[in-house]
Design a protein around this motif. Structure first.
Motif, short mmCIF file in Angstrom:
data_model
loop_
_atom_site.label_atom_id
_atom_site.label_comp_id
_atom_site.label_asym_id
_atom_site.label_seq_id
_atom_site.Cartn_x
_atom_site.Cartn_y
_atom_site.Cartn_z
N LEU A 77 26.72 40.51 44.75
CA LEU A 77 27.67 39.84 43.86
C LEU A 77 27.13 39.82 42.43
CD1 LEU A 77 30.19 37.91 43.44
CD2 LEU A 77 28.60 36.02 43.88
N LEU A 78 27.91 40.34 41.50
CA LEU A 78 27.51 40.28 40.10
C LEU A 78 28.14 39.07 39.43
CD1 LEU A 78 27.61 43.92 38.64
CD2 LEU A 78 25.84 42.76 39.96
N VAL A 79 27.32 38.33 38.70
CA VAL A 79 27.83 37.18 37.93
C VAL A 79 27.30 37.31 36.51
CG1 VAL A 79 27.96 35.65 39.95
CG2 VAL A 79 25.84 35.75 38.61
N LEU A 80 27.85 36.54 35.60
CA LEU A 80 27.36 36.56 34.23
C LEU A 80 26.79 35.20 33.87
CD1 LEU A 80 30.26 38.53 32.48
CD2 LEU A 80 28.06 39.41 33.29
N PRO A 117 36.47 40.63 37.34
CA PRO A 117 36.75 41.76 36.46
C PRO A 117 35.83 41.77 35.24
CG PRO A 117 38.81 40.73 37.12
CD PRO A 117 37.69 39.87 37.66
N GLY A 118 35.31 42.94 34.91
CA GLY A 118 34.51 43.09 33.70
C GLY A 118 33.06 42.63 33.79
N THR A 119 32.58 42.29 34.99
CA THR A 119 31.19 41.80 35.10
C THR A 119 30.17 42.93 35.04
OG1 THR A 119 31.70 41.62 37.46
CG2 THR A 119 31.44 39.57 36.28
N LEU A 132 28.05 53.33 47.79
CA LEU A 132 28.26 52.16 46.94
C LEU A 132 29.76 51.93 46.82
CD1 LEU A 132 25.71 53.14 44.12
CD2 LEU A 132 25.32 51.60 46.06
N VAL A 133 30.20 50.73 47.18
CA VAL A 133 31.63 50.43 47.15
C VAL A 133 31.89 49.38 46.08
CG1 VAL A 133 33.62 49.67 48.51
CG2 VAL A 133 31.76 50.88 49.64
N GLU A 134 32.71 49.70 45.10
CA GLU A 134 33.04 48.72 44.07
C GLU A 134 34.31 47.98 44.45
OE1 GLU A 134 33.32 50.13 40.02
OE2 GLU A 134 34.37 48.33 39.36
N THR A 135 34.23 46.65 44.52
CA THR A 135 35.43 45.86 44.78
C THR A 135 35.50 44.74 43.75
OG1 THR A 135 34.42 44.22 46.23
CG2 THR A 135 35.18 46.23 47.27
N VAL A 136 36.67 44.52 43.20
CA VAL A 136 36.83 43.41 42.26
C VAL A 136 36.93 42.13 43.07
CG1 VAL A 136 38.25 42.40 40.45
CG2 VAL A 136 37.97 44.86 40.57
N GLY A 137 36.16 41.14 42.67
CA GLY A 137 36.08 39.91 43.44
C GLY A 137 37.28 39.01 43.26
N VAL A 138 38.41 39.43 43.74
CA VAL A 138 39.58 38.55 43.75
C VAL A 138 40.22 38.61 45.13
CG1 VAL A 138 40.24 38.36 41.31
CG2 VAL A 138 40.79 40.44 42.54
N GLY A 139 40.12 37.50 45.83
CA GLY A 139 40.79 37.34 47.13
C GLY A 139 40.51 38.45 48.12
#
Ligand SMILES: Nc1nc2c(ncn2[C@@H]2O[C@H](COP(=O)(O)OP(=O)(O)OP(=O)(O)O)[C@@H](O)[C@H]2O)c(=O)[nH]1
Ligand SMILES: [Mg+2]
Length: 342
Positions: free
Chosen positions: A187-190, A77-79, A165-172
């Motif tokens: 995958l977006l990371v900070l 969330p929030g990345t 473009l499909v946005e999915t929050v990376g949780v489970g």
């Protein structure tokens, strides 16, 4: 006026004329965004007559689907997923692409979309003729979030969008959803000390086809480069996966736009390599087959539960199992026999 008159359950249905499946499909194939949006709303309906209509619309659109590059953007969330999608979408439309954005956002279910509303609306993209944005298919959608997204992709492709473009929050669950619907998972990371190691521990490196260190602007430029190198080092510990393609690590900023072109080039390069290796087609075939199996199990389950004898007996057996009167296995055998007998 009585309350019963003011609260009219059919009010919405009356406001919009009911269309048949052919009318929906014709509108979608003619790239009518209003009808496309209404058809996706139809997929979310839980009314049996809407479900039948939704299936008919899908069946008419399916032969025209499959033509888009499906890129999932996932991350914690929030990345910066929505922001990057908006920027990338604008970049692509400037290059004559037609871009559909779908979000499968479990957090907006919890917040009712109020907190994230502004970002998921993507004002910079929503105003463009070649963009279609559809926030948060609800969990009530025909066959759940993954299938719902698959179906929405089908309709968008039939409407001629060549990038989805499909946005999915990376949780489970939603990470799996990304794998199940996309050709490429970004995958977006900070940037942050030890994050690459955390990512390894949580097993998220395996999920990504491309990794981008997001928000690489201002004071974050140098730390983002450092994070990029840390991820690259970490990835060397992994063998190349079933794609046959090494995961690339990039940096980007949705605010300055730096690296957005590189993200798109990496996606293009991935697609080309995956087409050559055969993985692209294999992945789509795997997704179709998983989708089919899922649909069969769901249909079977619905048929089982709608069996006239089972409904009442199920509750009684459930109580008997709860009290310890019957064993689980016993109860299952009884139900299965009832289901099998004509
Ligand atoms: N500095 C900087 N901030 C950014 C960038 N992209 C997004 N942000 C900020 O980060 C916050 C979250 O951005 P979103 O795009 O909503 O992130 P998200 O991953 O879609 O968030 P969720 O959907 O809630 O998981 C917002 O306050 C953005 O303004 C960027 O490239 N640079
Ligand atoms: Mg978002």
């Amino acid at each position: 006026m009585s309350e019963a008159q003011t609260i009219n359950p059919d009010a919405e249905a009356k406001a919009l004329p009911r269309l048949n499946a052919e009318q929906y499909a014709r509108g979608i194939l003619a790239a009518d965004r209003v009808l496309l949006g209404r058809a996706i709303t139809l997929l979310e309906s839980t009314l049996p007559r809407d479900k039948a209509l939704a299936r008919a619309v899908l069946a008419l659109c399916e032969p025209h689907a499959g033509g888009a590059l499906r890129l999932a953007v996932t991350g914690a969330p929030g990345t910066g997923k929505s922001s990057l999608i908006e920027r990338l979408g604008q970049y692509l439309i400037e290059r004559d692409h037609r871009v559909a954005v779908l979000t499968t956002d479990p957090s907006s279910v919890h917040t009712g979309g109020s907190i994230l509303g502004d970002k998921t609306r993507m004002p910079g993209l929503a105003g463009l003729d070649s963009a279609f944005i559809r926030p948060s298919p609800s969990s009530g959608m025909l066959g759940g979030v993954t299938q719902g997204t698959r179906h929405a992709i089908t309709l968008c492709e039939a409407a001629g969008y060549d990038v989805v473009l499909v946005e999915t929050v990376g949780v489970g669950q939603s990470e799996t959803a990304a794998r199940e619907v996309a050709d490429i998972v970004l995958l977006l990371v900070l940037a942050g000390a030890g994050d690459a190691l955390q990512a390894i521990k949580r097993g998220i490196m395996e999920v990504a086809d491309i990794i981008a260190v997001a928000k690489a602007d201002g004071n974050a430029v140098a730390p983002s480069r450092a994070a990029q190198r840390a991820y690259q080092r970490a990835l060397r510990l992994y063998p190349v996966g079933p794609t046959g393609i090494r995961t690339r690590v990039l940096t980007c900023s949705a605010i300055t736009g730096d690296g957005v072109d590189t993200v798109w080039e990496a996606a293009q390069a991935y697609k080309e390599a995956a087409e050559i290796s055969g993985y692209y087609a294999r992945n789509r075939a795997r997704q179709r087959s998983a989708h089919f199996k899922d649909a069969v199990l769901k249909a079977l389950c619905a048929d089982f539960l709608s069996h006239p004898a089972i409904g009442t007996r199920l509750e009684a057996l459930q109580a008997a199992v709860a009290s310890g009167e019957r064993s689980t296995w016993d109860a299952i055998q009884i139900l299965l026999e009832m289901y099998r007998s004509p």
